[in-house]
Motif scaffolding. Structure first.
Motif, PDB file in Angstrom:
ATOM      1  N   LYS A  97      29.619 197.737  77.951  1.00 28.39           N
ATOM      2  CA  LYS A  97      29.470 197.265  76.563  1.00 28.39           C
ATOM      3  C   LYS A  97      27.913 196.752  76.592  1.00 28.39           C
ATOM      4  O   LYS A  97      27.610 196.015  77.312  1.00 28.39           O
ATOM      5  CB  LYS A  97      30.237 196.246  75.722  1.00 28.39           C
ATOM      6  N   MET A  98      27.084 197.172  75.692  1.00 23.93           N
ATOM      7  CA  MET A  98      25.590 196.716  75.635  1.00 23.93           C
ATOM      8  C   MET A  98      25.821 195.413  74.608  1.00 23.93           C
ATOM      9  O   MET A  98      26.062 195.503  73.475  1.00 23.93           O
ATOM     10  CB  MET A  98      24.669 197.821  75.022  1.00 23.93           C
ATOM     11  N   LEU A  99      24.904 194.556  75.001  1.00 18.62           N
ATOM     12  CA  LEU A  99      24.884 193.157  74.510  1.00 18.62           C
ATOM     13  C   LEU A  99      23.370 192.846  73.868  1.00 18.62           C
ATOM     14  O   LEU A  99      23.418 191.920  73.024  1.00 18.62           O
ATOM     15  CB  LEU A  99      25.324 191.976  75.391  1.00 18.62           C
ATOM     16  N   GLY A 100      22.575 193.351  74.425  1.00 16.75           N
ATOM     17  CA  GLY A 100      21.135 193.203  73.984  1.00 16.75           C
ATOM     18  C   GLY A 100      20.491 194.281  74.455  1.00 16.75           C
ATOM     19  O   GLY A 100      20.233 194.852  75.373  1.00 16.75           O
ATOM     20  N   VAL A 118      15.450 182.389  76.427  1.00 14.94           N
ATOM     21  CA  VAL A 118      15.075 183.813  76.001  1.00 14.94           C
ATOM     22  C   VAL A 118      16.359 184.484  75.452  1.00 14.94           C
ATOM     23  O   VAL A 118      17.323 184.179  75.812  1.00 14.94           O
ATOM     24  CB  VAL A 118      14.774 184.658  77.312  1.00 14.94           C
ATOM     25  N   THR A 119      16.083 185.168  74.005  1.00 17.63           N
ATOM     26  CA  THR A 119      17.122 185.376  73.411  1.00 17.63           C
ATOM     27  C   THR A 119      17.281 186.980  73.149  1.00 17.63           C
ATOM     28  O   THR A 119      16.010 187.619  73.143  1.00 17.63           O
ATOM     29  CB  THR A 119      17.370 184.754  72.060  1.00 17.63           C
ATOM     30  N   TYR A 120      18.525 187.698  73.151  1.00 18.43           N
ATOM     31  CA  TYR A 120      18.611 189.126  73.020  1.00 18.43           C
ATOM     32  C   TYR A 120      19.430 189.246  71.912  1.00 18.43           C
ATOM     33  O   TYR A 120      20.530 188.670  71.935  1.00 18.43           O
ATOM     34  CB  TYR A 120      18.877 189.935  74.313  1.00 18.43           C
ATOM     35  N   SER A 121      19.541 190.488  71.442  1.00 15.16           N
ATOM     36  CA  SER A 121      20.686 190.925  70.419  1.00 15.16           C
ATOM     37  C   SER A 121      21.058 192.328  70.566  1.00 15.16           C
ATOM     38  O   SER A 121      20.118 193.222  70.936  1.00 15.16           O
ATOM     39  CB  SER A 121      20.689 190.337  69.181  1.00 15.16           C
ATOM     40  N   LYS A 136      24.914 188.530  70.618  1.00 15.46           N
ATOM     41  CA  LYS A 136      23.728 187.915  70.953  1.00 15.46           C
ATOM     42  C   LYS A 136      23.886 187.084  72.400  1.00 15.46           C
ATOM     43  O   LYS A 136      24.918 187.003  72.660  1.00 15.46           O
ATOM     44  CB  LYS A 136      23.437 186.777  69.936  1.00 15.46           C
ATOM     45  N   VAL A 137      22.609 187.094  72.809  1.00 16.89           N
ATOM     46  CA  VAL A 137      22.614 186.549  74.174  1.00 16.89           C
ATOM     47  C   VAL A 137      21.426 185.266  74.460  1.00 16.89           C
ATOM     48  O   VAL A 137      20.275 185.581  73.743  1.00 16.89           O
ATOM     49  CB  VAL A 137      22.343 187.612  75.297  1.00 16.89           C
ATOM     50  N   ALA A 158      33.232 182.670  67.842  1.00 21.81           N
ATOM     51  CA  ALA A 158      32.745 182.682  66.559  1.00 21.81           C
ATOM     52  C   ALA A 158      31.478 183.366  66.018  1.00 21.81           C
ATOM     53  O   ALA A 158      31.431 184.144  65.126  1.00 21.81           O
ATOM     54  CB  ALA A 158      32.819 181.106  65.972  1.00 21.81           C
ATOM     55  N   SER A 159      30.431 183.132  66.840  1.00 17.57           N
ATOM     56  CA  SER A 159      29.435 183.635  66.556  1.00 17.57           C
ATOM     57  C   SER A 159      28.703 184.971  67.573  1.00 17.57           C
ATOM     58  O   SER A 159      27.921 185.596  67.393  1.00 17.57           O
ATOM     59  CB  SER A 159      28.074 182.592  66.863  1.00 17.57           C
ATOM     60  N   CYS A 160      29.570 185.076  68.416  1.00 16.51           N
ATOM     61  CA  CYS A 160      29.632 186.253  69.449  1.00 16.51           C
ATOM     62  C   CYS A 160      28.321 186.243  70.004  1.00 16.51           C
ATOM     63  O   CYS A 160      27.603 187.010  70.437  1.00 16.51           O
ATOM     64  CB  CYS A 160      29.814 187.678  68.800  1.00 16.51           C
ATOM     65  N   GLU A 161      28.179 184.892  70.605  1.00 17.01           N
ATOM     66  CA  GLU A 161      26.928 184.503  71.406  1.00 17.01           C
ATOM     67  C   GLU A 161      27.363 184.261  72.905  1.00 17.01           C
ATOM     68  O   GLU A 161      28.036 183.419  73.245  1.00 17.01           O
ATOM     69  CB  GLU A 161      26.039 183.449  70.834  1.00 17.01           C
TER      70      GLU A 161
END
Length: 205
Positions: A97-100, A118-121, A136-137, A158-161
């Protein structure tokens, strides 16, 4: 991004490097340089690779493939579920599965902690999340000795992070006009890399 023009701003100068912010439509890039207060500069670019990827496995046996500044372009990962522009993918019992993706990359400098987040989504809702949410990562880079590697911390359902820590010398901020490499009595010292090379025997010849 600036649509046109040459809006160049000199922001920092270090040994061997001069950093500029140049907003123009002529270039579309994903910078891994972030600036803090008091002239601090962090460049995570050395961690990015176009030939290999980083990986870490959580306690549930899920494996995460990670790259920063570049997509996951390793041929061994090429498939419809983990495309080349993905920056992080998860392999579980149910598949990949791709996360970001790279286009969502954001960098923020935390002056109090001397850390970089550093964040990705994911570009669309992910089936690894509940309630049709976007994945989200968040990767927290902290100053340490050595290149380091990503460490899985937790997933917020809850936030899927997904949260990761990454201690690395690349996250150690440099300061404008800071003397990083020194010559001391026949030794070359690089305090950021914790490197000390002895040239004294060569000088005695």
């Amino acid at each position: 991004m600036q649509v046109s023009g040459h809006n160049s701003v000199h922001v920092a100068e270090l040994p061997c490097y001069v950093y500029f912010h140049w907003q123009t439509s002529a270039v579309c890039s994903h910078s891994c340089v972030v600036f803090g207060n008091d002239g601090k500069v962090v460049d995570l670019g050395p961690l990015g690779s176009i030939s290999h990827v980083w990986n870490v496995t959580d306690t549930s046996g899920n494996t995460y493939w990670i790259n920063v500044c570049h997509g996951l372009q390793s041929k061994s990962l090429m498939n419809s579920d983990c495309p080349p522009d993905a920056t992080i993918c998860m392999k579980s019992k149910s598949g990949v599965k791709m996360l970001g993706v790279l286009d969502t990359q954001k960098l923020a400098f935390n002056d109090k902690q001397n850390a970089v987040e550093v964040t990705y989504s994911s570009p669309t809702a992910s089936d690894v999340c509940k309630s049709n949410r976007v994945a989200k990562v968040s990767i927290n880079f902290t100053c340490a000795t050595g290149v380091g590697s990503p460490e899985f911390i937790r997933k917020d359902e809850a936030s899927c992070e997904f949260f990761f820590d990454w201690p690395s010398w690349t996250a150690c901020p440099e300061v404008r006009s800071e003397e990083r490499i020194k010559w001391v009595s026949g030794f070359v010292e690089d305090k950021k890399l914790a490197l000390r090379i002895d040239f004294s025997k060569l000088l005695q010849r």
